[in-house]
Design an enzyme around this catalytic site. Sequence first.
Site, mmCIF file in Angstrom:
data_model
loop_
_atom_site.group_PDB
_atom_site.id
_atom_site.type_symbol
_atom_site.label_atom_id
_atom_site.label_comp_id
_atom_site.label_asym_id
_atom_site.label_seq_id
_atom_site.Cartn_x
_atom_site.Cartn_y
_atom_site.Cartn_z
ATOM 1 N N ASN A 147 0.834 -1.200 0.000
ATOM 2 C CA ASN A 147 0.000 0.000 0.000
ATOM 3 C C ASN A 147 0.868 1.249 0.000
ATOM 4 O O ASN A 147 2.036 1.192 0.399
ATOM 5 C CB ASN A 147 -0.908 -0.001 1.237
ATOM 6 C CG ASN A 147 -2.092 -0.919 1.070
ATOM 7 O OD1 ASN A 147 -2.661 -1.013 -0.006
ATOM 8 N ND2 ASN A 147 -2.461 -1.617 2.137
ATOM 9 N N CYS A 169 -5.519 -7.271 -3.509
ATOM 10 C CA CYS A 169 -5.975 -6.936 -2.163
ATOM 11 C C CYS A 169 -7.119 -7.861 -1.799
ATOM 12 O O CYS A 169 -7.965 -8.177 -2.640
ATOM 13 C CB CYS A 169 -6.424 -5.476 -2.118
ATOM 14 S SG CYS A 169 -7.103 -4.949 -0.528
ATOM 15 N N HIS A 170 -7.168 -8.284 -0.545
ATOM 16 C CA HIS A 170 -8.188 -9.251 -0.134
ATOM 17 C C HIS A 170 -9.455 -8.596 0.415
ATOM 18 O O HIS A 170 -10.326 -9.285 0.935
ATOM 19 C CB HIS A 170 -7.612 -10.215 0.913
ATOM 20 C CG HIS A 170 -6.940 -9.535 2.069
ATOM 21 N ND1 HIS A 170 -5.797 -10.029 2.652
ATOM 22 C CD2 HIS A 170 -7.224 -8.402 2.735
ATOM 23 C CE1 HIS A 170 -5.415 -9.232 3.633
ATOM 24 N NE2 HIS A 170 -6.270 -8.247 3.708
ATOM 25 N N HIS A 199 -9.892 -0.308 -1.667
ATOM 26 C CA HIS A 199 -10.344 0.059 -0.325
ATOM 27 C C HIS A 199 -11.593 0.933 -0.340
ATOM 28 O O HIS A 199 -12.100 1.278 0.723
ATOM 29 C CB HIS A 199 -9.237 0.753 0.487
ATOM 30 C CG HIS A 199 -8.170 -0.169 0.960
ATOM 31 N ND1 HIS A 199 -7.150 0.236 1.791
ATOM 32 C CD2 HIS A 199 -7.950 -1.487 0.720
ATOM 33 C CE1 HIS A 199 -6.345 -0.782 2.049
ATOM 34 N NE2 HIS A 199 -6.816 -1.832 1.397
#
Length: 436
Positions: A147, A169-170, A199
């Site tokens: 990130n 990204c999970h 996000h």
Amino acid sequence: MTTIVFMGAGSAEFTRQLLRDLLTFDDLPGLELVMHDIDRDRLALAEQLAHISLRHHGREAVVRATADRREALAGADFVINTVNIGGHAATLTDFDVPESFGVRQTIADTLGVGGVFRGLRTFPFLDALARDITEVCPDAWLLNYTNPMAMNIGYLAATHPGVKVLGLCHSVYWTLVDLCELVGAPFEEIDFRSAGVNHQAWILSWELAGENLYDRLDKLVADDPDLRRRVRVDMYRRLGYYPTETSEHSSEYVPWYLHDDAEIERLRLPIRDYVGISAANVEETTRLIAEAATGEYVEPEEDAAEYAPQVIHSMVTGRRREIQANVVNHGLIDNLPHGAPIEAPCVIDADGAHPVAVGALPAQCAALNRTFLSVVDLTVRAATELRPEHIRHALMVDPNTSATLDVHAIWALADAMVAAHEPLLPTELRARLGAP
């Protein structure tokens, strides 16, 4: 043989989970696992973890460990990046300096003051890594976990468009797993669509055998006052679509919560949450070094469900999968800027990665994403155009920072952050600009 490089392999918790997921695929042919880290103790740990994991799974593979990046990249097919430039000390700076100005943060790794400066100190590393990939292993896929994801993908697109990169990204996966558990739906049987930015993507549709699972969620939210005390539930109720990152993260990407004491209390926001997480990661690595040395290390048993092993498996074996990936917006989301780093569905197969067009986002969701991307764009421009004033512009546009401080304080905060991070920043961005 498939050569996989773990860049920043000393991020031990991540490395051990990625190894566990990767070695679960017993149909992957010969593997070479290359561990790279500039910290010798962490590098030694990563090498030990690879051997222990191979024994645990009854697999054979070549394992190499080197502190030389170009040596690590030689012959690479995949490069998994988990590097954290500046480590825990830089994370503390990302919290402490803004807090001295009155800016409250929870995670500080994606947007806001912390996200902007994490990006600025990561870009020089990404530039060097991308140059090495271009020269040493030009056909390799760079699978980035570091990130701030959107800023990093945006920077690479602007500076090294020839490098094949996916941002992984999970957050979407675990958001849906948790939502399905909440409403009592089997995750393996649902259909969903998600898109937006990393996000701050949105669950655009969520169904089980034709049933709209949002209807179940609405009833639960209506009946449970505690459930309504979460930022992303609050955002869902107001925007109509569920955001794909935790409440702690989500609170930093909008101007509504963190500057307000009452909202922090109402929504139970954990200020400085990532400081504790970062410190725990350091302690975990220290513990793993000791356990690996004494033979007490235990392989994690639970599947971490990370995308990198799935991408590798699909590209090597040809098994088709659809994941969420961070890529450049070339006709994928109609109402987000062309060329911006976005998160969208992506089909993975033997021919590579194929992002899926999703059309237009709901207008209110796209509006928030565009604000997010404005901060990203200005931060990337600060680095690529070597314009330190764009650092200030990014913070002026940033939702949480601008909701908390006036413009005079924002510029002073930028100067303080530049001074605190000066050794990690490009020379051209180290200027203190003072009041205009």
